[in-house]
Design an enzyme around this catalytic site. Sequence first.
Site, PDB file in Angstrom:
ATOM      1  N   HIS A 200       0.832  -1.193   0.111  1.00  0.00           N
ATOM      2  CA  HIS A 200      -0.071  -0.008   0.008  1.00  0.00           C
ATOM      3  C   HIS A 200       0.812   1.125   0.218  1.00  0.00           C
ATOM      4  O   HIS A 200       1.479   1.521   1.089  1.00  0.00           O
ATOM      5  CB  HIS A 200      -1.088   0.074   1.173  1.00  0.00           C
ATOM      6  CG  HIS A 200      -1.920  -1.098   1.377  1.00  0.00           C
ATOM      7  ND1 HIS A 200      -1.873  -1.953   2.393  1.00  0.00           N
ATOM      8  CD2 HIS A 200      -2.579  -1.691   0.370  1.00  0.00           C
ATOM      9  CE1 HIS A 200      -3.015  -2.887   2.346  1.00  0.00           C
ATOM     10  NE2 HIS A 200      -3.146  -2.792   1.044  1.00  0.00           N
TER      11      HIS A 200
ATOM     12  N   CYS B 262     -27.475  13.438  72.089  1.00  0.00           N
ATOM     13  CA  CYS B 262     -28.110  14.572  72.780  1.00  0.00           C
ATOM     14  C   CYS B 262     -27.252  15.962  72.323  1.00  0.00           C
ATOM     15  O   CYS B 262     -26.007  16.030  72.275  1.00  0.00           O
ATOM     16  CB  CYS B 262     -28.147  14.675  74.027  1.00  0.00           C
ATOM     17  SG  CYS B 262     -28.775  15.899  74.917  1.00  0.00           S
TER      18      CYS B 262
ATOM     19  N   CYS C 101     -15.511  25.087  81.088  1.00  0.00           N
ATOM     20  CA  CYS C 101     -16.320  26.249  81.739  1.00  0.00           C
ATOM     21  C   CYS C 101     -17.754  25.787  81.983  1.00  0.00           C
ATOM     22  O   CYS C 101     -18.384  26.947  82.507  1.00  0.00           O
ATOM     23  CB  CYS C 101     -16.136  27.568  80.865  1.00  0.00           C
ATOM     24  SG  CYS C 101     -17.217  27.295  79.495  1.00  0.00           S
TER      25      CYS C 101
ATOM     26  N   CYS D 114     -27.579  24.860  67.232  1.00  0.00           N
ATOM     27  CA  CYS D 114     -27.458  26.251  66.829  1.00  0.00           C
ATOM     28  C   CYS D 114     -26.423  26.868  67.843  1.00  0.00           C
ATOM     29  O   CYS D 114     -26.152  28.078  67.506  1.00  0.00           O
ATOM     30  CB  CYS D 114     -28.968  26.846  67.277  1.00  0.00           C
ATOM     31  SG  CYS D 114     -29.417  26.961  68.944  1.00  0.00           S
TER      32      CYS D 114
HETATM   33 ZN   LIG Z   1      -0.980  -2.205   4.029  1.00  0.00          ZN
HETATM   34 ZN   LIG Z   2     -30.440  24.757  69.533  1.00  0.00          ZN
HETATM   35 ZN   LIG Z   3     -16.366  26.345  77.615  1.00  0.00          ZN
END
Ligand SMILES: [Zn+2]
Ligand SMILES: [Zn+2]
Ligand SMILES: [Zn+2]
Length: 541
Positions: free
Chosen positions: A173, A336, A344, A352
């Site tokens: 080829h 909890c 402290c 929150c």
């Molecule tokens: Zn070829």
């Molecule tokens: Zn709360």
């Molecule tokens: Zn504390």
Amino acid sequence: MSSDYEYSDEENGYYDDEDEEMMSADNASASSEDGMILDTINDSKGKKKSYEVEYDSLSQTAVEDLMKADVEHISAIFGVDADVASLLLRYMDWNKDRLIDKYMDNASAVSTAAGISPPTKASSPGPERSKRTTRASRLSPSAKKPTPPPEPFVCPICFDDTQTQTLALACGHAFCTACWSAYVTGKIREEGEQRIACMAEDCGVVAPDSFVLRALGPDKATATRYEELLVRHFVACSKNLKFCPYPSCTHTVSCHAAASRAALTSIVPTVCCGADPRHKFCFGCPIEGDHRPVLCAVAKMWLQKCRDDSETANWIKSNTKECSKCQSTIEKNGGCNHMTCKKCKYEFCWVCMGPWAEHGTAWYSCNRYDEKAGIEARDAQSRSRASLERYLHYYNRWANHEQSAKLSVELYVKTEKKMEEMQVTTDLTWIEVQFMKKAVDEVEKCRTTLKWTYAMAYYLEKGNAKELFEDNQRDLERAVEDLSELLELPIEAETMTQLRQKVTDKTVYVQKRNEIMLEDTAAGYLEGRWSWNVPVEGFED
Ligand SMILES: [Zn+2]
Ligand SMILES: [Zn+2]
Ligand SMILES: [Zn+2]
Ligand SMILES: [Zn+2]
Ligand SMILES: [Zn+2]
Ligand SMILES: [Zn+2]
């Protein structure tokens, strides 16, 4: 480059008389300028310690020589030229024995499969192979029949009929040289391919080396890349060879001792290529750097665990908060949300962060949440907490050694400056101020060992063997911490002599402790002394 040169036991890896013989046999005058010989000095550090593995570093040329030897061998046996032998070997992934078997059995089938010659079916009609499209046909939507010789040649890819230079593989080829060049360059440069098939579609004939080089013409850079691809393929096919993983390094390490999976249950094959003493890597696994004394399989498990437990870090984040009054860290160890700061005594809501007192009636919902979560959940949590705490014990020490190693190297950059100044201001010589560098290198090396000992200890079954392991670990750790402390002392010209003595002594001691740690672990592998608290690859039986 055979692996059986002997080296003396001297620490610095000077070669002994046997090497002299080897050198003089080669070329007496080449001696020390010869890069190859220097290479070998760097990598095989004397007749090894028990935790070291025997290996050789090979330059790309040395690997090419190995390839050449195989090619010549096959050439001689089959009576074929080097181009053909090379294609045959590459087709069989450089497995000579298998190639010889198969070729003796059916040479023409192997030759066709290897892309040396087109199928020898009688149906092949010669020049007027019809309806050929081309592999590079994206360049040309449809391809034409190759025109028979008397008429002007029209390249089936570029349709240029003015091209007089054409090339064709064994299949016949023909394409113009410019198209071949572009195609071969693309295969090498973009696809990183060393097996380059004929451009005619469905033609399985593969371009031999001489053809590739001819097609590339004056493009030496691509030819070099091609040679590197051939080397990389050869290395990838050889169990006892591994390419240096450091960027743009072209060296290879040969290590027969670590060529089988089974070997990796008793050795940790840390090697270093001859191009650069910092190119340390593991022959047995993809971990870069030195993970001694931990076996590859165990090191891999540990790194996987660290990756998985990066979630753990998140867990810690989401399960610890700072008290909004005194800023101390508070861990949430139950369901909890009514939190009381241990320090402290401030009471607040976990969700929150507000004062708990304000929640008043919300107490009930908090209580219910706790009930819903149930005793089961809390048991599961305390179980996972216990295993987490265990993991963190090892992980923190692992991470700390890694971090400290980095810090001492950073510190040394400053120290080095000071030392340079001192060479100017005092009569200390360069050699005399090297002790700090040596000490820092040793600290870094030993912290790497220590780091991995924590990964190992995490997986070691409780018992005497582990206790002894941890004794060695503790001794090394103390020594390293002592030396680290010395390295942080201020450097003054007046106290330099004493400091140098102290640092040098400590460095020697640390070195010894590290040897003991590594040697004992290596001996333990050979004796089968270590047992694991989890299944480890290779230890199944
Ligand atoms: Zn070829
Ligand atoms: Zn709360
Ligand atoms: Zn504390
Ligand atoms: Zn063309
Ligand atoms: Zn390297
Ligand atoms: Zn490894």
